[in-house]
Write a protein that holds these residues in place. Structure first.
Motif, PDB file in Angstrom:
ATOM      1  N   GLN A 142       0.858  -1.183   0.000  1.00 25.14           N
ATOM      2  CA  GLN A 142       0.000   0.000   0.000  1.00 25.14           C
ATOM      3  C   GLN A 142       0.890   1.227   0.000  1.00 25.14           C
ATOM      4  OE1 GLN A 142      -3.467   0.320  -0.089  1.00 25.14           O
ATOM      5  NE2 GLN A 142      -3.014   2.507  -0.301  1.00 25.14           N
ATOM      6  N   MET A 143       0.727   2.059  -1.010  1.00 22.74           N
ATOM      7  CA  MET A 143       1.575   3.234  -1.175  1.00 22.74           C
ATOM      8  C   MET A 143       0.721   4.488  -1.049  1.00 22.74           C
ATOM      9  SD  MET A 143       3.984   1.946  -4.329  1.00 22.74           S
ATOM     10  CE  MET A 143       2.647   2.018  -5.512  1.00 22.74           C
ATOM     11  N   ASN A 144       0.992   5.268  -0.027  1.00 26.73           N
ATOM     12  CA  ASN A 144       0.255   6.507   0.215  1.00 26.73           C
ATOM     13  C   ASN A 144       1.174   7.708   0.081  1.00 26.73           C
ATOM     14  OD1 ASN A 144      -2.049   4.972   0.852  1.00 26.73           O
ATOM     15  ND2 ASN A 144      -1.461   4.861   3.013  1.00 26.73           N
ATOM     16  N   THR A 145       0.576   8.858  -0.057  1.00 30.32           N
ATOM     17  CA  THR A 145       1.324  10.117  -0.177  1.00 30.32           C
ATOM     18  C   THR A 145       2.437   9.976  -1.206  1.00 30.32           C
ATOM     19  OG1 THR A 145       0.950  10.308   2.225  1.00 30.32           O
ATOM     20  CG2 THR A 145       2.245  12.028   1.197  1.00 30.32           C
ATOM     21  N   LEU A 146       2.076   9.507  -2.359  1.00 34.33           N
ATOM     22  CA  LEU A 146       3.076   9.249  -3.398  1.00 34.33           C
ATOM     23  C   LEU A 146       3.716  10.537  -3.886  1.00 34.33           C
ATOM     24  CD1 LEU A 146       1.203   6.403  -5.239  1.00 34.33           C
ATOM     25  CD2 LEU A 146       3.549   6.259  -4.398  1.00 34.33           C
ATOM     26  N   LYS A 147       4.989  10.424  -4.244  1.00 37.61           N
ATOM     27  CA  LYS A 147       5.782  11.548  -4.721  1.00 37.61           C
ATOM     28  C   LYS A 147       6.312  11.224  -6.121  1.00 37.61           C
ATOM     29  CE  LYS A 147       7.506  12.249  -0.012  1.00 37.61           C
ATOM     30  NZ  LYS A 147       8.725  12.336   0.830  1.00 37.61           N
ATOM     31  N   PRO A 148       6.624  12.246  -6.903  1.00 38.39           N
ATOM     32  CA  PRO A 148       7.196  11.972  -8.232  1.00 38.39           C
ATOM     33  C   PRO A 148       8.439  11.091  -8.173  1.00 38.39           C
ATOM     34  CG  PRO A 148       6.511  14.250  -8.098  1.00 38.39           C
ATOM     35  CD  PRO A 148       6.334  13.669  -6.713  1.00 38.39           C
ATOM     36  N   GLU A 149       9.213  11.200  -7.121  1.00 36.63           N
ATOM     37  CA  GLU A 149      10.417  10.370  -7.006  1.00 36.63           C
ATOM     38  C   GLU A 149      10.118   8.904  -6.707  1.00 36.63           C
ATOM     39  OE1 GLU A 149       9.770  13.269  -5.441  1.00 36.63           O
ATOM     40  OE2 GLU A 149      10.569  13.258  -3.377  1.00 36.63           O
ATOM     41  N   ASP A 150       8.868   8.578  -6.465  1.00 39.28           N
ATOM     42  CA  ASP A 150       8.480   7.173  -6.318  1.00 39.28           C
ATOM     43  C   ASP A 150       8.269   6.496  -7.674  1.00 39.28           C
ATOM     44  OD1 ASP A 150       6.442   8.178  -3.548  1.00 39.28           O
ATOM     45  OD2 ASP A 150       8.387   7.160  -3.458  1.00 39.28           O
TER      46      ASP A 150
END
Length: 121
Positions: free
Chosen positions: A81-89
């Motif tokens: 589960q991936m939350n608060t995703l950022k462009p660097e992800d």
């Protein structure tokens, strides 16, 4: 055993995605299931791992507090589960199975095909 990763896609920064990794064969309590990611031009990076028998989890520093790894033993499936995703992800995310906990890709001997995650700013 074969691993099939799914759930990737395009999401805006701040959004969420849930990745799944289904194993076709048995996962034993001694195994460790992990997620790695690889961005273009970069080395494969450890994201998270879970001990199949105990459920103890481990995270890379860049995702702590934002990503959660979990498992469904009955369905031989591990989730991210991936939350608060950022462009660097943004990367291709791979699931893997190892015989012991490791933070380097070479320590895992079974890999899924990868699923693309793209985070737009």
């Amino acid at each position: 055993v074969q691993l099939q990763a799914s759930g990737g896609g395009l999401v805006q920064a701040g959004g969420s995605l849930r990745l799944s990794c289904a194993a076709s064969g048995r996962i034993f309590s001694s195994h460790v299931m992990a997620w790695f990611r690889q961005a273009p031009g970069k080395e494969r990076e450890f994201v998270a791992a879970i001990r199949w028998g105990t459920g103890i989890t481990y995270y890379g520093d860049s995702v702590k507090g934002r990503f959660t790894i979990s498992k469904n033993s009955a369905e031989n499936t591990v989730y991210l589960q991936m939350n608060t995703l950022k462009p660097e992800d943004t990367a291709v995310y791979y699931c893997a199975r190892g015989n012991s906990l490791g933070y380097r890709s070479g320590e895992y001997n079974v890999w899924g095909q990868g699923t693309q995650v793209t985070v737009s700013s």
